[in-house]
Design a protein around this motif. Structure first.
Motif, PDB file in Angstrom:
ATOM      1  N   HIS A   1       2.894  15.495  -3.666  1.00 41.86           N
ATOM      2  CA  HIS A   1       3.056  14.510  -2.103  1.00 41.86           C
ATOM      3  C   HIS A   1       3.232  13.221  -2.500  1.00 41.86           C
ATOM      4  N   ARG A   2       4.879  13.324  -2.523  1.00 42.14           N
ATOM      5  CA  ARG A   2       5.633  11.758  -2.670  1.00 42.14           C
ATOM      6  C   ARG A   2       4.938  10.416  -1.643  1.00 42.14           C
ATOM      7  N   ARG A   3       4.107   9.449  -2.078  1.00 44.54           N
ATOM      8  CA  ARG A   3       4.110   8.082  -1.897  1.00 44.54           C
ATOM      9  C   ARG A   3       5.093   6.561  -2.335  1.00 44.54           C
ATOM     10  N   TYR A   4       5.293   6.059  -1.143  1.00 44.30           N
ATOM     11  CA  TYR A   4       6.119   4.965  -1.245  1.00 44.30           C
ATOM     12  C   TYR A   4       5.354   4.136  -0.992  1.00 44.30           C
ATOM     13  N   SER A  31       4.918   6.850  -6.647  1.00 41.39           N
ATOM     14  CA  SER A  31       4.264   8.037  -6.952  1.00 41.39           C
ATOM     15  C   SER A  31       4.130   8.963  -6.445  1.00 41.39           C
ATOM     16  N   ARG A  32       2.825  10.060  -6.876  1.00 45.96           N
ATOM     17  CA  ARG A  32       3.146  11.900  -6.748  1.00 45.96           C
ATOM     18  C   ARG A  32       1.872  11.581  -5.959  1.00 45.96           C
ATOM     19  N   THR A  33       0.934  12.568  -5.498  1.00 44.68           N
ATOM     20  CA  THR A  33      -0.652  12.686  -5.549  1.00 44.68           C
ATOM     21  C   THR A  33      -0.465  13.871  -6.764  1.00 44.68           C
ATOM     22  N   PRO A  82      10.258   7.890  -5.295  1.00 41.14           N
ATOM     23  CA  PRO A  82       9.466   7.235  -4.433  1.00 41.14           C
ATOM     24  C   PRO A  82       7.913   6.669  -5.729  1.00 41.14           C
ATOM     25  N   ARG A 121       0.986  -1.434  -0.011  1.00 40.17           N
ATOM     26  CA  ARG A 121       0.238   0.030   0.190  1.00 40.17           C
ATOM     27  C   ARG A 121       0.744   0.845   0.057  1.00 40.17           C
ATOM     28  N   PRO A 122       0.145   2.096  -0.443  1.00 41.16           N
ATOM     29  CA  PRO A 122       1.506   3.763  -1.054  1.00 41.16           C
ATOM     30  C   PRO A 122       1.147   3.892   0.670  1.00 41.16           C
ATOM     31  N   ILE A 123       1.794   4.941   0.846  1.00 36.85           N
ATOM     32  CA  ILE A 123       2.509   5.196   2.253  1.00 36.85           C
ATOM     33  C   ILE A 123       2.918   6.787   2.052  1.00 36.85           C
ATOM     34  N   SER A 124       2.551   7.898   2.865  1.00 36.67           N
ATOM     35  CA  SER A 124       3.275   9.495   2.640  1.00 36.67           C
ATOM     36  C   SER A 124       4.707   9.290   3.277  1.00 36.67           C
TER      37      SER A 124
END
Length: 70
Positions: free
Chosen positions: A43-46, A37-39, A35, A6-9
């Protein structure tokens, strides 16, 4: 998507790795850990799986204390 993927902040990722948010931003700029992805807002998602692989690799290479292992 499994909980492991799952993507996390960036804040959650920093806490998971035991580093600062600024370190993660620097690693992104240097291409060390990008990361997943980015929102829409940038915002970075890992992914937990990517962070686990990074942490395990660092422990094997002696760069992170084994105390940071889950």
């Amino acid at each position: 998507m499994t909980p492991f993927n799952r993507p996390i902040s960036i804040a959650e990722a920093a806490r998971f790795l035991g580093v600062s948010i600024n370190t993660l931003r620097l690693w992104d700029q240097q291409g060390i850990l990008k990361p997943w992805s980015r929102t829409a807002g940038g915002h970075r998602r890992y992914l937990l799986s990517d962070l686990t692989a990074m942490r395990e690799s660092s422990v094997r290479n002696g760069q992170v204390s084994p105390a940071h292992r889950a």
